[in-house]
Scaffold this motif. Structure first.
Motif, short mmCIF file in Angstrom:
data_model
loop_
_atom_site.label_atom_id
_atom_site.label_comp_id
_atom_site.label_asym_id
_atom_site.label_seq_id
_atom_site.Cartn_x
_atom_site.Cartn_y
_atom_site.Cartn_z
N MET A 1 16.25 24.85 2.05
CA MET A 1 15.10 25.72 1.76
C MET A 1 13.96 25.19 2.60
N GLN A 2 13.89 25.62 3.85
CA GLN A 2 12.90 25.06 4.76
C GLN A 2 12.89 25.83 6.08
N TRP A 3 11.93 25.49 6.91
CA TRP A 3 11.90 25.97 8.29
C TRP A 3 12.75 25.05 9.14
N ASN A 4 13.43 25.61 10.10
CA ASN A 4 14.26 24.79 10.99
C ASN A 4 14.24 25.45 12.37
N THR A 5 14.68 24.69 13.38
CA THR A 5 14.69 25.22 14.75
C THR A 5 16.10 25.68 15.12
N TRP B 1 11.03 28.33 15.40
CA TRP B 1 11.06 27.90 13.98
C TRP B 1 11.26 29.13 13.10
N TYR C 1 12.78 30.50 8.93
CA TYR C 1 12.87 30.06 7.54
C TYR C 1 14.25 30.35 6.93
N ASP D 1 20.45 22.68 12.94
CA ASP D 1 21.02 21.39 12.56
C ASP D 1 20.62 21.08 11.12
N GLY E 1 7.30 34.43 9.89
CA GLY E 1 6.04 34.57 10.62
C GLY E 1 6.18 35.38 11.90
#
Lengths: 258, 209
Positions: B117-121, B138, B140, B158, B183
Motif C-alpha cells: 500500500m504505497q507509491w512505487n517506481t 511513481w 500508487y 520492485d 496524480g
C-alpha cells in the motif's frame, strides 16, 4: 522497495476544516476540497479526512465533501468518523473515498471490521486506534489502553492485543495515534508504533505528536511506521509537504519526491 | 464514449472523474445494453478476486467484457480489474477470470508487508500504455496479489522482488497500480488509453461527443 508515505490529516466539522488552519496565503483555508488540492499539489501521498461533525444529521455533508474531492484530487484518501455500518462505508466509497476509517464503532462491535473487509476488501478498511500509556505499567514493560470517542472514553482494551485482533479480523491498515503525544509536538510514541508494527504484518500509519520534521524520520525509522501523519505542522504553514519529504529523503528514508 | 463497468465493486467515481479530466466522455455503466455503443472499456476492481469475479458475472458485464475484447475494443483493466483478465488467481482457485490473458495471479513475495500500500517506481519495457511517463514514474499500488510475469508483461515494480505492474496484448491493457490515484503521472497514463480509444475510432471521444 518500501517507500514511506506522508499524510496530512484534515479534521472536518460540518463541511469545514477545523483545528488550527492558518495558511498565510490561502484565502479560504476552511474548505476541505481546496486544502486537499493544495496538499496534492505539494506532493502529499495520501490524505485523511476525519469527520468530527457532532450531529449525525449532517453526515451527508461529508459525502458531498468526498465527492467534490474525488472530482479534483487524484491521490488516495481515507475518510474516518461516523462510520458505524457497512452502508455508511458504501456511501463514502461510492462518493470517491478509497478507504474508510473505523474506531469507536469497531471497538463496540469488532465484527464490523470483518463485515467491511468482506464487502469491500481489506485494503479499504483502516482501523484507527487511539492509545494512552497505562501509568501503572513499568517502563520496562509498557502497556497502552485503547480509548474511543475521540480519546475521551477508556475501554479497558490493551492496545497491542486490540491491534492484533483488528489485523486478524481483516483490517488493511492501522492508524495508531498516541493520545499522550497528540497536540504536544514532542514526537510520536515510537515504542507504541514499533510494538504494534512488530506484531501486525499490515501497514501502519503513525500519528500524534509531530512538531518538527525530525519526528517524521523517527516515526519511519525507529517507529517502524509505513506512513507518517501530521496535521498542525502542515496546516499552520510551518512546513510544506515537499519540505517534509526532502527531510525524510536526506535522512535516508525512501519517499516519492514531491 | 468510454464505458467504466460498474458491477457494484469499490470506488468507481475516481476512475470516471480521472478519465473525464483527460478529456474522455467516460460513463459508469451497469446495464450490459448500454455498453453496446462504447468505443473503449475500463474494468476497475478492488477487494477480493473471487468476489469481483462473481459480481462481474452476475451483473452480466462479464459477457460484455469478453465480447468487447473479441471485437478488439481498447480495454483497460485496473487493479483487480487487471487481474480478472487472467485465467485465475491463487487468492481464490475456485473463481475463474476472463481468461483474456494467459497466466495466473499470484500472491506477492513473502518477507514484505501485504498489502503493498504505497507509491512505487516502474521498471518499464516496451509499453504504449506508459508512453511518455517521467523517469522514474511513481504510481500508487494497493494489492496483495499480482499477475505472474508473461510475454505480455510491460512493466514491473520492485516489492520483495519484481512484481508485474502492467501488461499489454494488442488493444487489451492492464495496470496493477491505480492510475486514477497516481496524480499527474497517472492522468498521463489514462490519457494514453484515451488517445488509443480516439485513434481506434478515428475521431475524438471528447465530452459531448
Amino acid at each position: 522497495m518500501r517507500t514511506v508515505r506522508v499524510i496530512p490529516c484534515l479534521d472536518v466539522d460540518d463541511g469545514r476544516v477545523v483545528k488550527g488552519v492558518r495558511f498565510k496565503d490561502l484565502f479560504d483555508a476552511g474548505d476541505p476540497v481546496e486544502l486537499a488540492a493544495r496538499y496534492d499539489a505539494q506532493g502529499a501521498d495520501e490524505l485523511v479526512f476525519l469527520d468530527i461533525t457532532a450531529s449525525s444529521g449532517n453526515r451527508r455533508t461529508m459525502v458531498d465533501v468526498v465527492a467534490r474531492t474525488a472530482d479534483q484530487v487524484f491521490i488516495p484518501f481515507t475518510v474516518g468518523g461516523g462510520v458505524r455500518a457497512v452502508d455508511d462505508a458504501r456511501k463514502l466509497l461510492r462518493a470517491g473515498a478509497d478507504k474508510v476509517g473505523v474506531n469507536t464503532a469497531a471497538v463496540d462491535r469488532p465484527e464490523l471490521i470483518a463485515e467491511l473487509a468482506d464487502e469491500f476488501g481489506n485494503q479499504c478498511v483502516v482501523v484507527a486506534i487511539d492509545a494512552r500509556r497505562r501509568p501503572e505499567a513499568s517502563p520496562h514493560a509498557p502497556a497502552w489502553e485503547v480509548f474511543t470517542h475521540g480519546g475521551r472514553t477508556p475501554t479497558g482494551l490493551d492496545a497491542l492485543a486490540w491491534a492484533e485482533r483488528c489485523t486478524a479480523l481483516g483490517a488493511g491498515e492501522l492508524l495508531v495515534t498516541s493520545m499522550d503525544r497528540d497536540g504536544t509536538r514532542d514526537g510520536f510514541d515510537l515504542e507504541l508504533t514499533r510494538s504494534i508494527a512488530s506484531r501486525c504484518p499490515i501497514p501502519l500509519v503513525a500519528s500524534g505528536g509531530v512538531g518538527e520534521l525530525d519526528h517524521l524520520v523517527e516515526g519511519a525509522v525507529d517507529g517502524a511506521a509505513d506512513a507518517v501523519l501530521a496535521a498542525s505542522i502542515f496546516h499552520l504553514g510551518e512546513f510544506t509537504i515537499a519540505e517534509a519529504k526532502a527531510h525524510l529523503a536526506a535522512a535516508g528514508v525512501a519517499v516519492r519526491p514531491a | 464514449m468510454i464505458a467504466v463497468l460498474d458491477y457494484g465493486i469499490g470506488n468507481l467515481r475516481s476512475a470516471q472523474k480521472a478519465l473525464q479530466r483527460v478529456g474522455a466522455d467516460a460513463r459508469l455503466v451497469d446495464d450490459p445494453d448500454e455498453v453496446a455503443g462504447a468505443d473503449g472499456i475500463v474494468l476497475p476492481g478492488v477487494g477480493a478476486f473471487g468476489r469481483c469475479a462473481a459480481a462481474l458475472e452476475s451483473s452480466g458485464l462479464g459477457d460484455v467484457a469478453r465480447d468487447a475484447v473479441s471485437r478488439g475494443l481498447p480495454f483497460l483493466g485496473i487493479c483487480v480489474g487487471f487481474q480478472l483478465l487472467y485465467e485465475g488467481s491463487e487468492e481464490d482457485p475456485s473463481a475463474a477470470g476472463l481468461g483474456v490473458l494467459s497466466g495466473t495471479v499470484r500472491r506477492l513475495p513473502e518477507g514484505v508487508k501485504h498489502p503493498q500500500m504505497q507509491w512505487n517506481t516502474l521498471d518499464i519495457g516496451r509499453s504504449e500504455l506508459l508512453a511518455g511517463v517521467p523517469d522514474p514514474a511513481w504510481v500508487y499500488f494497493v494489492h496483495s496479489y499480482a499477475p505472474e510475469a508473461t510475454d505480455d508483461t510491460t512493466s514491473t515494480c520492485d516489492y520483495g522482488g519484481p512484481v508485474v505492474a502492467t501488461a499489454e496484448r494488442g488493444p487489451v491493457w492492464g495496470s496493477q497500480f491505480h492510475p486514477e490515484k497516481s496524480g499527474t503521472v497517472g492522468l498521463g497514463i489514462l490519457a494514453n488509453f484515451v488517445a488509443a480509444v480516439d485513434a481506434s475510432i478515428g475521431a475524438p471521444t471528447a465530452a459531448g461527443g
